[in-house]
Design a protein around this motif. Structure first.
Motif, PDB file in Angstrom:
ATOM      1  N   HIS A 842       0.832  -1.191   0.000  1.00  0.00           N
ATOM      2  CA  HIS A 842       0.000   0.000   0.000  1.00  0.00           C
ATOM      3  C   HIS A 842       0.876   1.254   0.000  1.00  0.00           C
ATOM      4  O   HIS A 842       1.865   1.346   0.733  1.00  0.00           O
ATOM      5  CB  HIS A 842      -0.908   0.017   1.233  1.00  0.00           C
ATOM      6  CG  HIS A 842      -2.207  -0.685   1.025  1.00  0.00           C
ATOM      7  ND1 HIS A 842      -3.248  -0.124   0.323  1.00  0.00           N
ATOM      8  CD2 HIS A 842      -2.634  -1.911   1.426  1.00  0.00           C
ATOM      9  CE1 HIS A 842      -4.259  -0.962   0.311  1.00  0.00           C
ATOM     10  NE2 HIS A 842      -3.914  -2.068   0.970  1.00  0.00           N
ATOM     11  N   GLY A 843       0.485   2.234  -0.811  1.00  0.00           N
ATOM     12  CA  GLY A 843       1.186   3.516  -0.836  1.00  0.00           C
ATOM     13  C   GLY A 843       2.375   3.563  -1.767  1.00  0.00           C
ATOM     14  O   GLY A 843       3.072   4.584  -1.810  1.00  0.00           O
ATOM     15  N   ASP A 844       2.647   2.492  -2.523  1.00  0.00           N
ATOM     16  CA  ASP A 844       3.730   2.532  -3.507  1.00  0.00           C
ATOM     17  C   ASP A 844       3.482   3.686  -4.483  1.00  0.00           C
ATOM     18  O   ASP A 844       2.349   3.949  -4.887  1.00  0.00           O
ATOM     19  CB  ASP A 844       3.793   1.227  -4.305  1.00  0.00           C
ATOM     20  CG  ASP A 844       4.309   0.052  -3.491  1.00  0.00           C
ATOM     21  OD1 ASP A 844       5.007   0.293  -2.485  1.00  0.00           O
ATOM     22  OD2 ASP A 844       4.000  -1.094  -3.860  1.00  0.00           O
ATOM     23  N   TYR A 845       4.552   4.364  -4.866  1.00  0.00           N
ATOM     24  CA  TYR A 845       4.417   5.427  -5.866  1.00  0.00           C
ATOM     25  C   TYR A 845       5.370   5.170  -7.027  1.00  0.00           C
ATOM     26  O   TYR A 845       6.441   4.571  -6.872  1.00  0.00           O
ATOM     27  CB  TYR A 845       4.664   6.811  -5.251  1.00  0.00           C
ATOM     28  CG  TYR A 845       6.071   7.076  -4.753  1.00  0.00           C
ATOM     29  CD1 TYR A 845       7.079   7.537  -5.600  1.00  0.00           C
ATOM     30  CD2 TYR A 845       6.400   6.891  -3.403  1.00  0.00           C
ATOM     31  CE1 TYR A 845       8.358   7.793  -5.148  1.00  0.00           C
ATOM     32  CE2 TYR A 845       7.674   7.142  -2.933  1.00  0.00           C
ATOM     33  CZ  TYR A 845       8.660   7.596  -3.810  1.00  0.00           C
ATOM     34  OH  TYR A 845       9.933   7.845  -3.352  1.00  0.00           O
ATOM     35  N   TYR A 846       4.958   5.630  -8.196  1.00  0.00           N
ATOM     36  CA  TYR A 846       5.714   5.427  -9.428  1.00  0.00           C
ATOM     37  C   TYR A 846       5.758   6.742 -10.207  1.00  0.00           C
ATOM     38  O   TYR A 846       4.785   7.488 -10.235  1.00  0.00           O
ATOM     39  CB  TYR A 846       5.029   4.384 -10.325  1.00  0.00           C
ATOM     40  CG  TYR A 846       4.889   3.002  -9.741  1.00  0.00           C
ATOM     41  CD1 TYR A 846       5.749   1.975 -10.123  1.00  0.00           C
ATOM     42  CD2 TYR A 846       3.873   2.710  -8.830  1.00  0.00           C
ATOM     43  CE1 TYR A 846       5.602   0.687  -9.603  1.00  0.00           C
ATOM     44  CE2 TYR A 846       3.717   1.442  -8.300  1.00  0.00           C
ATOM     45  CZ  TYR A 846       4.582   0.428  -8.690  1.00  0.00           C
ATOM     46  OH  TYR A 846       4.441  -0.845  -8.175  1.00  0.00           O
ATOM     47  N   TYR A 847       6.894   6.986 -10.864  1.00  0.00           N
ATOM     48  CA  TYR A 847       6.949   8.083 -11.834  1.00  0.00           C
ATOM     49  C   TYR A 847       7.938   7.733 -12.944  1.00  0.00           C
ATOM     50  O   TYR A 847       8.760   6.823 -12.803  1.00  0.00           O
ATOM     51  CB  TYR A 847       7.301   9.425 -11.181  1.00  0.00           C
ATOM     52  CG  TYR A 847       8.642   9.514 -10.474  1.00  0.00           C
ATOM     53  CD1 TYR A 847       9.815   9.833 -11.154  1.00  0.00           C
ATOM     54  CD2 TYR A 847       8.726   9.321  -9.089  1.00  0.00           C
ATOM     55  CE1 TYR A 847      11.029   9.950 -10.495  1.00  0.00           C
ATOM     56  CE2 TYR A 847       9.936   9.426  -8.420  1.00  0.00           C
ATOM     57  CZ  TYR A 847      11.088   9.743  -9.132  1.00  0.00           C
ATOM     58  OH  TYR A 847      12.293   9.853  -8.471  1.00  0.00           O
ATOM     59  N   VAL A 848       7.816   8.438 -14.054  1.00  0.00           N
ATOM     60  CA  VAL A 848       8.666   8.220 -15.226  1.00  0.00           C
ATOM     61  C   VAL A 848       9.726   9.310 -15.287  1.00  0.00           C
ATOM     62  O   VAL A 848       9.427  10.493 -15.064  1.00  0.00           O
ATOM     63  CB  VAL A 848       7.823   8.226 -16.518  1.00  0.00           C
ATOM     64  CG1 VAL A 848       8.714   8.248 -17.762  1.00  0.00           C
ATOM     65  CG2 VAL A 848       6.890   7.025 -16.545  1.00  0.00           C
ATOM     66  N   ARG A 849      10.959   8.906 -15.580  1.00  0.00           N
ATOM     67  CA  ARG A 849      12.064   9.847 -15.761  1.00  0.00           C
ATOM     68  C   ARG A 849      12.663   9.657 -17.145  1.00  0.00           C
ATOM     69  O   ARG A 849      12.871   8.517 -17.589  1.00  0.00           O
ATOM     70  CB  ARG A 849      13.138   9.627 -14.696  1.00  0.00           C
ATOM     71  CG  ARG A 849      14.288  10.621 -14.786  1.00  0.00           C
ATOM     72  CD  ARG A 849      15.317  10.365 -13.702  1.00  0.00           C
ATOM     73  NE  ARG A 849      16.018   9.106 -13.908  1.00  0.00           N
ATOM     74  CZ  ARG A 849      16.505   8.360 -12.919  1.00  0.00           C
ATOM     75  NH1 ARG A 849      16.331   8.711 -11.658  1.00  0.00           N
ATOM     76  NH2 ARG A 849      17.149   7.236 -13.187  1.00  0.00           N
ATOM     77  N   VAL A 850      12.950  10.752 -17.819  1.00  0.00           N
ATOM     78  CA  VAL A 850      13.458  10.725 -19.191  1.00  0.00           C
ATOM     79  C   VAL A 850      14.734  11.554 -19.266  1.00  0.00           C
ATOM     80  O   VAL A 850      14.839  12.600 -18.614  1.00  0.00           O
ATOM     81  CB  VAL A 850      12.409  11.304 -20.173  1.00  0.00           C
ATOM     82  CG1 VAL A 850      12.971  11.318 -21.592  1.00  0.00           C
ATOM     83  CG2 VAL A 850      11.123  10.515 -20.102  1.00  0.00           C
ATOM     84  N   GLU A 851      15.702  11.078 -20.050  1.00  0.00           N
ATOM     85  CA  GLU A 851      16.913  11.858 -20.294  1.00  0.00           C
ATOM     86  C   GLU A 851      17.199  11.893 -21.787  1.00  0.00           C
ATOM     87  O   GLU A 851      17.009  10.904 -22.498  1.00  0.00           O
ATOM     88  CB  GLU A 851      18.111  11.271 -19.552  1.00  0.00           C
ATOM     89  CG  GLU A 851      19.364  12.125 -19.666  1.00  0.00           C
ATOM     90  CD  GLU A 851      20.469  11.723 -18.701  1.00  0.00           C
ATOM     91  OE1 GLU A 851      21.586  12.262 -18.834  1.00  0.00           O
ATOM     92  OE2 GLU A 851      20.200  10.876 -17.825  1.00  0.00           O
ATOM     93  N   GLN A 852      17.655  13.056 -22.261  1.00  0.00           N
ATOM     94  CA  GLN A 852      17.973  13.256 -23.674  1.00  0.00           C
ATOM     95  C   GLN A 852      19.476  13.347 -23.887  1.00  0.00           C
ATOM     96  O   GLN A 852      20.248  13.567 -22.950  1.00  0.00           O
ATOM     97  CB  GLN A 852      17.305  14.532 -24.191  1.00  0.00           C
ATOM     98  CG  GLN A 852      15.798  14.510 -24.139  1.00  0.00           C
ATOM     99  CD  GLN A 852      15.159  15.700 -24.837  1.00  0.00           C
ATOM    100  OE1 GLN A 852      14.039  15.605 -25.281  1.00  0.00           O
ATOM    101  NE2 GLN A 852      15.857  16.828 -24.939  1.00  0.00           N
TER     102      GLN A 852
END
Length: 871
Positions: A842-852
């Motif tokens: 419970h409470g796991d968080y996710y986000y996307v990271r991008v590099e150029q």
């Protein structure tokens, strides 16, 4: 304990000379009830304050009442339009904080805090009783001044009703953000010589220096400023003193102007009338600095449109350091995905808006502008053409300053730059509350109303609540309504009182507070209804860890980036030459919001609901990310089935796309990566951590200085990527040897080497010199450190999979050098899916990271699974 009159600052400064008692007494007009800028109640308090100042200096025992009266007096006076000393409002904030600490059992308020109350009390008494006591300052200059040019400028002070007596001094101060040459008054033959002359033949001026701190002196500690003292005689009303900046009469080359454009450069002069050391503030005129010849071009288009929808594309020709160019634009062609759509004639404006463009089919498109000689070119951000798009992506700035604080430029100039040059959709000026008075706040309110045009540009009212880290750290506060009033540090000196003050005045849906890492916000505390976003990147550095510190404490916050520009250049903020010794050393970032329309309410709602993401370097990278059908910023019910779908549309080739779960990378792909070939591109990134690892401001910048040597292959070309400080950072090649210098703080600066004859035996030896960390906000727990030199060697055979990481640790700092092979195919767009089969809680968080490839990065706001909503 009361002090005798002889011990007061007034006595020490000679304030009790004839006439000062009259000065501190109410004027006949005020006694008679004539027109007065003070209310009757405030007039009574002010007159009592003046009387008290005659009898005793400010002490800890009387500071509370005096600070309150002075605060109200400053704001009332500001509304008359008279010049307010720049550090007067800041002195009240310092007094309130010192009082709070003392009342809690801490040390007594410092003497400097007490002296400031007396000093500013004297100045406002003078301006209250003798509005013409100080004279007028005028400029003699031909505008605009070319950035970086050498000039001679004259500024004249005409003495007002109060004479400048023997011992009186005129101080030549400076704006902190200017990177113009440092003025000196001691050597007529040297650069940046400043002199002074007077119209009164009976007065002799001598050159001296004054130690001065604050907005126009030394920011962190006092700086010596050139000054001119009346050694003989007296300057009477009507006499003039002309200060010559860049006086060439003794052989000086002149005065080098600042490198960046500005609509309002000030040359502050402070006047000490009698040698007391009390420097008073007259009003100063300003002048304009303009950029140079075109050597680059930026192209900005809307991010999301429908097929057939009409839109504009902005073309901005700029000089080598991103100022808007002067002179005519070159002949150029405009193409979209390789197809020519317009031809630009020579001599068109440097800021050119192509109106009425349209794209008839769905897909991703990019406009490109290239001069006819091929020397100048630029590509736009991606334009995503969608039928019935569920949202539009709008770009904004939530952290920018003007000359109202320690910056430069005007309020109107900042909004015009953000709207026209940076092509922002929305912005809010977050001026430091330390320096704001009521007149400036009223001007900000009116500017928000004046510049807001639904469908074109949205302005938000806001300010930066600016207390040190220990009291809660800096927060940018924005309001939905332009009618709102600030809750500044002068009345809310710690984070709890800020939360309380905002909640007492506003519905939580109508205000937002955004902490940032420079003077770090306190991730241990959070008002979940007000503090909905965290700034994780600015010109101060890159601070992904800062967002994770909030998230790991259970905060439901989204991500944005900003510039923290201090030169009225919001949304497209480059680095000045002065940044060698300041923390503002990388190109500013932007905030993206996903909203259905460009209106105040739609964008403010998107910010409150965390439908936002962060990009660096003003690169308008598009991220479309969802988990199980829910977009970023949302919390979905608990499930073990977790599918992330992401679409990335870049402004440069995508080198890495990653999914971060609970602060750790759980998925990574490198679309541009390849295997070793005889002709290879090797990207070498120097990356330092900015994480403090405990409650502190971020780790400072790390300096990377040294050389690299290539063996068993030929270096055919070199490109420096993400070296933002064009004044100080460099990379140059001679044969197979590259010399470099750059600074990083939480990100990578990279070199791209093209090699011929590369093989597994090709060797790259990297020598790093010993270096000092620099540029950290006080008060640091961890001091600045010296990083020892080292040498490491990499054989390209180690890049079997096209990628290798070489740690360069220093203590607990996980710094590293990353080497990657980049292929011929370098995709600008990348789609991926990821199904998390790991441990689900419970409470796991996710986000996307991008590099150029160009070093720019982007982070989506998180999505949460299960757990409780913060309360």
């Amino acid at each position: 304990m009361k002090r005798s009159l002889s011990g007061s600052i007034f006595a020490a400064a000679g304030f009790l000379a004839a006439g000062v008692f009259a000065l501190l007494a109410p004027s006949p007009a005020q006694r008679a009830g004539g027109d007065d800028y003070l209310s009757a109640a405030l007039r009574r308090d002010v007159e009592a304050f003046k009387t008290a100042l005659r009898g005793e200096r400010t002490t800890a025992d009387n500071l509370d009442g005096r600070a309150d009266t002075l605060w109200r007096w400053i704001n009332a006076y500001s509304l008359t339009g008279g010049p307010v000393p720049v550090n007067a409002t800041r002195s009240i904030g310092n007094a309130v904080r010192a009082l709070n600490e003392w009342k809690r059992g801490g040390p007594a308020p410092p003497p400097a805090v007490l002296r400031d109350i007396d000093r500013f009390g004297y100045e406002f008494a003078l301006k209250d009783e003798e509005p013409r006591a100080l004279g007028k300052v005028t400029l003699k200059i031909d505008e605009p001044v070319a950035a970086g040019s050498w000039r001679t400028i004259e500024q004249t002070y005409a003495v007002g009703a109060r004479p400048v007596k023997q011992g009186g001094t005129i101080m030549v101060a400076r704006q902190l953000q200017s990177d113009a040459g440092r003025l000196q008054g001691s050597d007529p033959g040297a650069d940046h010589y400043v002199s002074a002359k007077t119209s009164n033949p009976h007065v002799r001026l001598i050159e001296t220096v004054t130690s001065w701190s604050g907005m126009h002196g030394g920011f962190r500690s006092p700086a010596d400023l050139p000054s001119f003292k009346v050694a003989e005689g007296r300057l009477d009303p009507g006499d003039t003193v002309t200060v010559v900046y860049g006086d060439r009469s003794g052989g000086s080359k002149g005065w080098r102007q600042q490198s960046f454009e500005s609509d309002q450069v000030l040359l502050p002069l402070y006047i000490d009338l009698d040698g007391s050391g009390n420097f008073l503030t007259p009003a100063w005129p300003g002048f304009r600095v303009a950029g140079g010849a075109a050597s680059g071009v930026s192209v900005v288009a809307p991010s999301v449109v429908e097929p057939g929808e009409k839109f504009d594309v902005s073309i901005r020709w700029e000089d080598k350091i991103y100022n808007r160019a002067t002179g005519g634009a070159p002949v150029a062609a405009v193409t979209v995905n390789g197809k020519q759509v317009r031809t630009l004639a020579a001599g068109e404006p440097a800021l050119n808006v192509l109106e009425g463009l349209a794209l008839d089919r769905e897909g991703v498109f990019r406009y490109e502008v290239r001069s006819a000689d091929g020397k100048i070119g630029g590509r736009s951000n991606p334009v995503w053409v969608r039928k019935n798009p569920p949202y539009r992506v709008f770009w904004g700035e939530t952290h920018t300053h003007t000359a109202m604080a320690e910056g430069q430029g005007s309020l109107d100039g900042s909004y015009r730059y953000g709207r026209d040059d940076a092509r922002l959709d929305f912005m809010g000026i977050s001026e430091h509350d330390s320096w704001l008075d009521d007149a400036e706040w009223r001007a900000m309110q009116r500017a928000v109303e004046r510049y807001t045009q639904p469908g074109r540009f949205i302005a938000f009212l806001g300010y930066e609540w600016s207390v040190p880290r220990a009291q809660g750290g800096h927060h940018n506060v924005f309001f939905r309504s332009s009618k709102s009033a600030r809750v500044g540090k002068q009345i809310a000196p710690d984070l709890s009182s800020l939360y309380q003050g905002l909640r007492a005045r506003y519905a939580s849906r109508d205000v937002i507070a955004i902490p940032h890492a420079h003077q770090a916000g306190d991730w241990r505390r959070n008002d979940p209804d007000i503090e909905n976003l965290v700034e994780i990147m600015s010109m101060h550095g890159t601070f992904e860890w800062f967002g994770n510190y909030y998230l790991r404490n259970g905060r439901q916050i989204g991500f944005i980036a900003a510039s923290d520009d201090h030169r009225s250049k919001p949304g497209y903020s480059s680095v000045s030459a002065s940044s060698a010794s300041t923390p503002l050393q990388q190109f500013g970032g932007l905030a993206a919001v996903m909203a259905p329309e460009k209106t105040t309410d739609a964008i403010f709602d998107a910010l409150k609901e965390r439908r936002s993401y962060a990009v660096t370097s003003a690169q308008r990278i598009l991220i479309d990310m969802e988990m199980n059908g829910a977009g970023m910023g949302k919390r979905i019910p608990f499930t073990t089935q977790r599918r992330i779908r992401a679409r990335v549309m870049g402004t440069a080739p995508i080198t890495e796309a990653a999914v971060v779960k609970n602060g750790e990378v759980v998925y990574v792909k490198r679309p541009s990566q390849t295997t070793l070939q005889s002709k290879s591109r090797v990207v070498i990134g120097f990356e330092s951590s900015s994480e403090p690892f405990f409650r502190d401001n971020p780790r400072p910048y790390r300096l990377w200085k040294g050389e690299l040597r290539v063996a068993n292959a030929k270096l055919t070309s070199l490109r420096a990527l993400n070296f933002d400080n064009l004044h100080r950072e460099f990379a140059s090649a001679a044969g197979n040897v590259v010399k470099f210098l750059t600074r990083t703080r939480g990100r990578a600066d990279t070199l791209m080497l093209e090699l011929a004859g590369a093989s597994p035996a090709t060797e790259i030896a990297i020598r790093l010199d010993e270096a000092e960390e620099c540029c950290k906000a006080p008060i640091p727990i961890r001091p600045l450190m010296t990083i020892p030199g080292q040498t490491l060697t990499v054989k390209l055979g180690e890049l079997a999979a096209g990628h290798v990481v070489k740690p360069t640790p220093f203590g607990s700092d996980p710094d590293k050098i990353v080497l990657q092979l980049i292929g011929e195919e370098q995709p600008l767009d990348y789609d991926f899916e990821f199904v998390d089969t790991g441990k689900a809680t419970h409470g796991d968080y996710y986000y996307v990271r991008v590099e150029q490839l160009d070093g720019a990065r982007a982070w989506s706001s998180p999505t949460w699974v299960g757990g409780e909503q913060p309360r």
